[in-house]
Write a protein that holds these residues in place. Structure first.
Motif, PDB file in Angstrom:
ATOM      1  N   MET A 288      -0.896  -9.862   0.907  1.00 13.14           N
ATOM      2  CA  MET A 288      -0.803  -8.518   1.478  1.00 13.14           C
ATOM      3  C   MET A 288      -2.026  -8.266   2.351  1.00 13.14           C
ATOM      4  O   MET A 288      -3.155  -8.478   1.904  1.00 13.14           O
ATOM      5  N   PRO A 289      -1.831  -7.816   3.606  1.00 11.36           N
ATOM      6  CA  PRO A 289      -2.976  -7.462   4.441  1.00 11.36           C
ATOM      7  C   PRO A 289      -3.779  -6.335   3.787  1.00 11.36           C
ATOM      8  O   PRO A 289      -3.216  -5.503   3.072  1.00 11.36           O
ATOM      9  N   PRO A 290      -5.078  -6.309   4.022  1.00 10.10           N
ATOM     10  CA  PRO A 290      -5.888  -5.235   3.427  1.00 10.10           C
ATOM     11  C   PRO A 290      -5.489  -3.868   3.977  1.00 10.10           C
ATOM     12  O   PRO A 290      -5.039  -3.753   5.110  1.00 10.10           O
ATOM     13  N   ASP A 291      -5.669  -2.862   3.151  1.00  6.58           N
ATOM     14  CA  ASP A 291      -5.379  -1.490   3.548  1.00  6.58           C
ATOM     15  C   ASP A 291      -6.595  -0.924   4.266  1.00  6.58           C
ATOM     16  O   ASP A 291      -7.725  -1.150   3.866  1.00  6.58           O
ATOM     17  N   ALA A 292      -6.369  -0.215   5.325  1.00  8.23           N
ATOM     18  CA  ALA A 292      -7.446   0.448   6.047  1.00  8.23           C
ATOM     19  C   ALA A 292      -6.930   1.819   6.486  1.00  8.23           C
ATOM     20  O   ALA A 292      -5.754   1.971   6.791  1.00  8.23           O
TER      21      ALA A 292
ATOM     22  N   HIS B 241       0.845  -1.194   0.000  1.00  2.96           N
ATOM     23  CA  HIS B 241       0.000   0.000   0.000  1.00  2.96           C
ATOM     24  C   HIS B 241       0.883   1.248   0.000  1.00  2.96           C
ATOM     25  O   HIS B 241       1.744   1.401   0.862  1.00  2.96           O
ATOM     26  N   VAL B 242       0.645   2.136  -0.960  1.00  2.00           N
ATOM     27  CA  VAL B 242       1.438   3.371  -1.047  1.00  2.00           C
ATOM     28  C   VAL B 242       1.077   4.275   0.126  1.00  2.00           C
ATOM     29  O   VAL B 242      -0.085   4.588   0.343  1.00  2.00           O
ATOM     30  N   LEU B 243       2.082   4.650   0.868  1.00  2.00           N
ATOM     31  CA  LEU B 243       1.911   5.546   2.006  1.00  2.00           C
ATOM     32  C   LEU B 243       2.208   6.986   1.594  1.00  2.00           C
ATOM     33  O   LEU B 243       1.470   7.904   1.929  1.00  2.00           O
ATOM     34  N   ILE B 244       3.304   7.172   0.864  1.00  2.00           N
ATOM     35  CA  ILE B 244       3.708   8.483   0.364  1.00  2.00           C
ATOM     36  C   ILE B 244       4.089   8.313  -1.099  1.00  2.00           C
ATOM     37  O   ILE B 244       4.970   7.526  -1.429  1.00  2.00           O
ATOM     38  N   ASP B 245       3.405   9.038  -1.966  1.00  2.00           N
ATOM     39  CA  ASP B 245       3.627   8.955  -3.400  1.00  2.00           C
ATOM     40  C   ASP B 245       4.557  10.079  -3.822  1.00  2.00           C
ATOM     41  O   ASP B 245       4.216  11.248  -3.673  1.00  2.00           O
ATOM     42  N   VAL B 246       5.728   9.736  -4.342  1.00  2.00           N
ATOM     43  CA  VAL B 246       6.724  10.718  -4.744  1.00  2.00           C
ATOM     44  C   VAL B 246       6.830  10.712  -6.267  1.00  2.00           C
ATOM     45  O   VAL B 246       7.031   9.650  -6.863  1.00  2.00           O
ATOM     46  N   MET B 247       6.664  11.881  -6.856  1.00  2.00           N
ATOM     47  CA  MET B 247       6.750  11.981  -8.317  1.00  2.00           C
ATOM     48  C   MET B 247       8.182  12.307  -8.709  1.00  2.00           C
ATOM     49  O   MET B 247       8.637  13.439  -8.539  1.00  2.00           O
ATOM     50  N   GLU B 248       8.861  11.310  -9.224  1.00  2.00           N
ATOM     51  CA  GLU B 248      10.238  11.470  -9.676  1.00  2.00           C
ATOM     52  C   GLU B 248      10.581  10.281 -10.554  1.00  2.00           C
ATOM     53  O   GLU B 248       9.804   9.341 -10.663  1.00  2.00           O
TER      54      GLU B 248
END
Length: 149
Positions: free
Chosen positions: A110-114, A45-52
């Motif tokens: 992968m555990p589900p994202d919540a 699960h993406v926690l912080i999306d960095v555009m690079e």
């Protein structure tokens, strides 16, 4: 404490990243279940999306995770860079035994994202690890679902 994977010196300056030098982690052969481990990491699960855009620090070539390579991904227990699966499948970097046991105990699912789960991970990230030391180059805001560097 949140476990860290793939935060190597070569991926950011200054050196002194939590996982040391990637060159010390390289292996000629991966785990027998490496494909399942890569699939697990890819499903995080993406926690912080960095555009690079980045490249492989060993070969210099682009790869399937070049775009957004230092985005932070989690399963709620471990945290890794989005490009970490590339280094596992290509260079067979070593993995902590506790991570292997964790993923295998989940049968590679992968555990589900919540939402509350991500909030707990963000709290652990703030408490245990300075974001500027995790290959992002500078601190980032981690309160929202997506942050910018």
């Amino acid at each position: 404490m949140l476990g860290l994977l793939g935060f190597y010196d070569e991926l950011d300056t200054p050196s002194g990243q939590p996982n040391g030098s990637i060159r010390d982690a390289l292996r000629s052969v991966g785990e027998p279940d490496e494909a399942d481990l890569v699939a697990y990491l890819d499903a995080g699960h993406v926690l912080i999306d960095v555009m690079e855009a980045g490249h492989d620090v060993i070969t210099g070539s682009t790869h399937r995770h070049s775009l957004g390579c230092s985005s932070l991904v989690t399963d709620g227990t471990w945290l890794w860079r989005q490009d970490f699966p590339h280094y596992l499948e290509t260079h067979h970097v070593s993995l902590p035994q506790t991570f292997l046991e964790h993923v295998r105990s989940l049968n590679y699912r992968m555990p589900p994202d919540a939402h509350h789960h991500r909030r707990a991970v963000r709290s652990a990230l703030r408490r245990d690890h300075a974001p500027g030391r995790l290959g992002l180059g500078r601190p980032v805001a981690i309160d929202g679902d997506h942050a910018r560097t």
